[in-house]
Scaffold this motif. Structure first.
Motif, PDB file in Angstrom:
ATOM      1  N   LEU A 117       0.837  -1.202   0.000  1.00 46.96           N
ATOM      2  CA  LEU A 117       0.000   0.000   0.000  1.00 46.96           C
ATOM      3  C   LEU A 117       0.870   1.250   0.000  1.00 46.96           C
ATOM      4  O   LEU A 117       0.576   2.217  -0.710  1.00 46.96           O
ATOM      5  CB  LEU A 117      -0.922   0.001   1.218  1.00 46.96           C
ATOM      6  N   GLU A 118       1.946   1.237   0.758  1.00 48.90           N
ATOM      7  CA  GLU A 118       2.855   2.386   0.792  1.00 48.90           C
ATOM      8  C   GLU A 118       3.440   2.650  -0.591  1.00 48.90           C
ATOM      9  O   GLU A 118       3.461   3.796  -1.056  1.00 48.90           O
ATOM     10  CB  GLU A 118       3.980   2.149   1.793  1.00 48.90           C
ATOM     11  N   ALA A 119       3.890   1.612  -1.272  1.00 50.63           N
ATOM     12  CA  ALA A 119       4.465   1.766  -2.611  1.00 50.63           C
ATOM     13  C   ALA A 119       3.422   2.273  -3.597  1.00 50.63           C
ATOM     14  O   ALA A 119       3.716   3.113  -4.456  1.00 50.63           O
ATOM     15  CB  ALA A 119       5.029   0.427  -3.086  1.00 50.63           C
ATOM     16  N   LEU A 120       2.192   1.797  -3.464  1.00 45.90           N
ATOM     17  CA  LEU A 120       1.127   2.206  -4.372  1.00 45.90           C
ATOM     18  C   LEU A 120       0.777   3.678  -4.195  1.00 45.90           C
ATOM     19  O   LEU A 120       0.594   4.414  -5.171  1.00 45.90           O
ATOM     20  CB  LEU A 120      -0.112   1.335  -4.133  1.00 45.90           C
ATOM     21  N   LEU A 121       0.700   4.125  -2.953  1.00 47.28           N
ATOM     22  CA  LEU A 121       0.363   5.523  -2.692  1.00 47.28           C
ATOM     23  C   LEU A 121       1.484   6.457  -3.124  1.00 47.28           C
ATOM     24  O   LEU A 121       1.236   7.586  -3.566  1.00 47.28           O
ATOM     25  CB  LEU A 121       0.045   5.727  -1.203  1.00 47.28           C
ATOM     26  N   GLN A 122       2.722   6.004  -3.011  1.00 42.00           N
ATOM     27  CA  GLN A 122       3.850   6.804  -3.495  1.00 42.00           C
ATOM     28  C   GLN A 122       3.741   7.002  -5.005  1.00 42.00           C
ATOM     29  O   GLN A 122       3.944   8.111  -5.510  1.00 42.00           O
ATOM     30  CB  GLN A 122       5.168   6.115  -3.144  1.00 42.00           C
ATOM     31  N   ALA A 123       3.413   5.931  -5.723  1.00 44.07           N
ATOM     32  CA  ALA A 123       3.256   6.027  -7.175  1.00 44.07           C
ATOM     33  C   ALA A 123       2.086   6.920  -7.540  1.00 44.07           C
ATOM     34  O   ALA A 123       2.158   7.707  -8.486  1.00 44.07           O
ATOM     35  CB  ALA A 123       3.060   4.632  -7.763  1.00 44.07           C
ATOM     36  N   CYS A 124       0.994   6.816  -6.783  1.00 40.61           N
ATOM     37  CA  CYS A 124      -0.193   7.639  -7.042  1.00 40.61           C
ATOM     38  C   CYS A 124       0.110   9.119  -6.844  1.00 40.61           C
ATOM     39  O   CYS A 124      -0.290   9.964  -7.647  1.00 40.61           O
ATOM     40  CB  CYS A 124      -1.323   7.187  -6.119  1.00 40.61           C
ATOM     41  N   LEU A 125       0.820   9.441  -5.777  1.00 39.37           N
ATOM     42  CA  LEU A 125       1.172  10.832  -5.495  1.00 39.37           C
ATOM     43  C   LEU A 125       2.111  11.390  -6.559  1.00 39.37           C
ATOM     44  O   LEU A 125       1.949  12.530  -7.016  1.00 39.37           O
ATOM     45  CB  LEU A 125       1.814  10.932  -4.113  1.00 39.37           C
ATOM     46  N   LEU A 126       3.092  10.595  -6.979  1.00 38.49           N
ATOM     47  CA  LEU A 126       4.024  11.034  -8.015  1.00 38.49           C
ATOM     48  C   LEU A 126       3.289  11.241  -9.343  1.00 38.49           C
ATOM     49  O   LEU A 126       3.562  12.206 -10.069  1.00 38.49           O
ATOM     50  CB  LEU A 126       5.133  10.001  -8.190  1.00 38.49           C
ATOM     51  N   THR A 127       2.353  10.366  -9.646  1.00 36.99           N
ATOM     52  CA  THR A 127       1.563  10.497 -10.873  1.00 36.99           C
ATOM     53  C   THR A 127       0.788  11.794 -10.882  1.00 36.99           C
ATOM     54  O   THR A 127       0.764  12.519 -11.883  1.00 36.99           O
ATOM     55  CB  THR A 127       0.585   9.308 -11.010  1.00 36.99           C
ATOM     56  N   GLU A 223      -0.288   8.414 -20.734  1.00 37.93           N
ATOM     57  CA  GLU A 223       1.004   7.732 -20.743  1.00 37.93           C
ATOM     58  C   GLU A 223       1.715   7.881 -19.395  1.00 37.93           C
ATOM     59  O   GLU A 223       2.369   6.945 -18.921  1.00 37.93           O
ATOM     60  CB  GLU A 223       1.869   8.282 -21.870  1.00 37.93           C
ATOM     61  N   ILE A 224       1.583   9.057 -18.780  1.00 41.24           N
ATOM     62  CA  ILE A 224       2.170   9.271 -17.453  1.00 41.24           C
ATOM     63  C   ILE A 224       1.571   8.289 -16.458  1.00 41.24           C
ATOM     64  O   ILE A 224       2.285   7.638 -15.686  1.00 41.24           O
ATOM     65  CB  ILE A 224       1.936  10.721 -16.978  1.00 41.24           C
ATOM     66  N   TYR A 225       0.252   8.168 -16.481  1.00 39.99           N
ATOM     67  CA  TYR A 225      -0.429   7.262 -15.555  1.00 39.99           C
ATOM     68  C   TYR A 225       0.006   5.818 -15.787  1.00 39.99           C
ATOM     69  O   TYR A 225       0.354   5.103 -14.842  1.00 39.99           O
ATOM     70  CB  TYR A 225      -1.943   7.393 -15.717  1.00 39.99           C
ATOM     71  N   ASN A 226      -0.017   5.386 -17.030  1.00 35.82           N
ATOM     72  CA  ASN A 226       0.342   3.991 -17.340  1.00 35.82           C
ATOM     73  C   ASN A 226       1.783   3.674 -16.950  1.00 35.82           C
ATOM     74  O   ASN A 226       2.081   2.577 -16.460  1.00 35.82           O
ATOM     75  CB  ASN A 226       0.134   3.717 -18.824  1.00 35.82           C
ATOM     76  N   ARG A 227       2.683   4.642 -17.158  1.00 39.41           N
ATOM     77  CA  ARG A 227       4.104   4.395 -16.868  1.00 39.41           C
ATOM     78  C   ARG A 227       4.369   4.379 -15.360  1.00 39.41           C
ATOM     79  O   ARG A 227       5.022   3.454 -14.855  1.00 39.41           O
ATOM     80  CB  ARG A 227       4.955   5.471 -17.545  1.00 39.41           C
ATOM     81  N   MET A 229       2.165   4.164 -12.830  1.00 39.44           N
ATOM     82  CA  MET A 229       1.355   3.185 -12.107  1.00 39.44           C
ATOM     83  C   MET A 229       1.600   1.775 -12.603  1.00 39.44           C
ATOM     84  O   MET A 229       0.972   0.832 -12.135  1.00 39.44           O
ATOM     85  CB  MET A 229      -0.126   3.542 -12.219  1.00 39.44           C
ATOM     86  N   LYS A 230       2.504   1.647 -13.595  1.00 41.06           N
ATOM     87  CA  LYS A 230       2.879   0.347 -14.157  1.00 41.06           C
ATOM     88  C   LYS A 230       1.654  -0.442 -14.644  1.00 41.06           C
ATOM     89  O   LYS A 230       1.486  -1.627 -14.332  1.00 41.06           O
ATOM     90  CB  LYS A 230       3.649  -0.467 -13.131  1.00 41.06           C
ATOM     91  N   VAL A 231       0.804   0.260 -15.401  1.00 45.61           N
ATOM     92  CA  VAL A 231      -0.382  -0.365 -15.956  1.00 45.61           C
ATOM     93  C   VAL A 231       0.006  -1.163 -17.190  1.00 45.61           C
ATOM     94  O   VAL A 231       0.669  -0.657 -18.095  1.00 45.61           O
ATOM     95  CB  VAL A 231      -1.449   0.693 -16.341  1.00 45.61           C
ATOM     96  N   LYS A 232      -0.414  -2.407 -17.254  1.00 45.59           N
ATOM     97  CA  LYS A 232      -0.117  -3.245 -18.401  1.00 45.59           C
ATOM     98  C   LYS A 232      -1.105  -2.960 -19.517  1.00 45.59           C
ATOM     99  O   LYS A 232      -2.312  -2.920 -19.293  1.00 45.59           O
ATOM    100  CB  LYS A 232      -0.192  -4.726 -18.007  1.00 45.59           C
ATOM    101  N   LYS A 233      -0.587  -2.753 -20.739  1.00 45.40           N
ATOM    102  CA  LYS A 233      -1.437  -2.442 -21.871  1.00 45.40           C
ATOM    103  C   LYS A 233      -1.975  -3.727 -22.489  1.00 45.40           C
ATOM    104  O   LYS A 233      -1.354  -4.756 -22.440  1.00 45.40           O
ATOM    105  CB  LYS A 233      -0.663  -1.629 -22.912  1.00 45.40           C
TER     106      LYS A 233
END
Length: 233
Positions: A117-127, A223-227, A229-233
């Motif tokens: 959860l910590e890693a996910l929120l860090q990515a969300c905030l950076l996004t 593209e920012i979000y996908n990169r 948040m590591k969203v798989k296309k």
């Protein structure tokens, strides 16, 4: 039928997701309700399931301006990972729906307990930081019509529907422009068959054409979000 859910929560491992949800409660997102107040402590974080929020900033006596949008792809309150007690904007419900809500203190406790959860929120905030930087440049350099197309696409993405309720006056406030500019651009889109608008109900008729009319920031933001948040296309 596919049940709507929050994309951030879906990225958590099943056990971690359930652990977090055990501390959340369902919450109704009522149109125009304010979930946070600028300069005051954030009492709860929200993971939207349906509906979406506008992050609005007020500067002096000027009309409010939208600086971000949050739907089921993200959350309200990722800044709590930094231990901040106040927010720089107002979070206003733009599209009615529902969310999972968790108290600010409880979220901090779960961040300590759930490494994923910590890693996910860090990515969300950076996004969000990257997206808001892009939005600032968009407002400065891009014309009203391409910005309107981008905003409509962003709203449709988060409403998860071809139609959603919005007024031209509200769009003008969110874009920080005069209403006449929005009216002219919206009329052009309607005459060209891209959208239909009647009594506050807007329907996207030709999404591909609307994407072609939007400024480059729509694709760049995706593209920012996908990169990040590591969203798989």
């Amino acid at each position: 039928m596919h049940r709507p859910e929050n994309s951030l929560l879906r990225q958590l491992p099943p056990e971690a997701r359930q652990q977090l949800l055990d501390h959340c409660e369902p919450f109704e997102l009522v149109l125009s309700a304010e979930l946070s107040t600028r300069g005051k402590p954030l009492s709860h974080a929200h993971f939207p399931i349906e509906g979406f929020l506008s992050l609005v900033i007020d500067v002096d006596s000027h009309p409010p301006l939208e600086v971000g949008m949050v739907g089921a792809e993200a959350m309200l309150g990722s800044e709590l990972i930094l231990g901040l007690a106040a927010t720089p904007w107002r979070a206003v419900v733009q599209g009615a729906g529902s969310s999972w809500r968790i108290g600010a203190q409880e979220l901090r406790a779960q961040i300590d307990a759930i490494p994923a959860l910590e890693a996910l929120l860090q990515a969300c905030l950076l996004t969000r930081l990257h997206q808001q930087t892009l939005a600032a440049a968009c407002q400065r350099y891009h014309l009203i019509a391409p910005r309107l197309a981008r905003w409509l696409l962003m709203s449709q993405d988060r409403s998860r529907s071809e139609s959603f309720h919005v007024t031209q006056e509200f769009i003008a406030l969110m874009l920080g422009v005069r209403r006449v500019g929005v009216t002219e651009a919206a009329s052009h889109f309607q005459d060209s068959g891209l959208i239909a608008y009647h009594r506050g109900e807007l329907t996207v008729l030709n999404r591909k054409a609307l994407e072609a009319a939007a400024c480059s920031c729509y694709v760049a933001e995706t593209e920012i979000y996908n990169r990040l948040m590591k969203v798989k296309k």
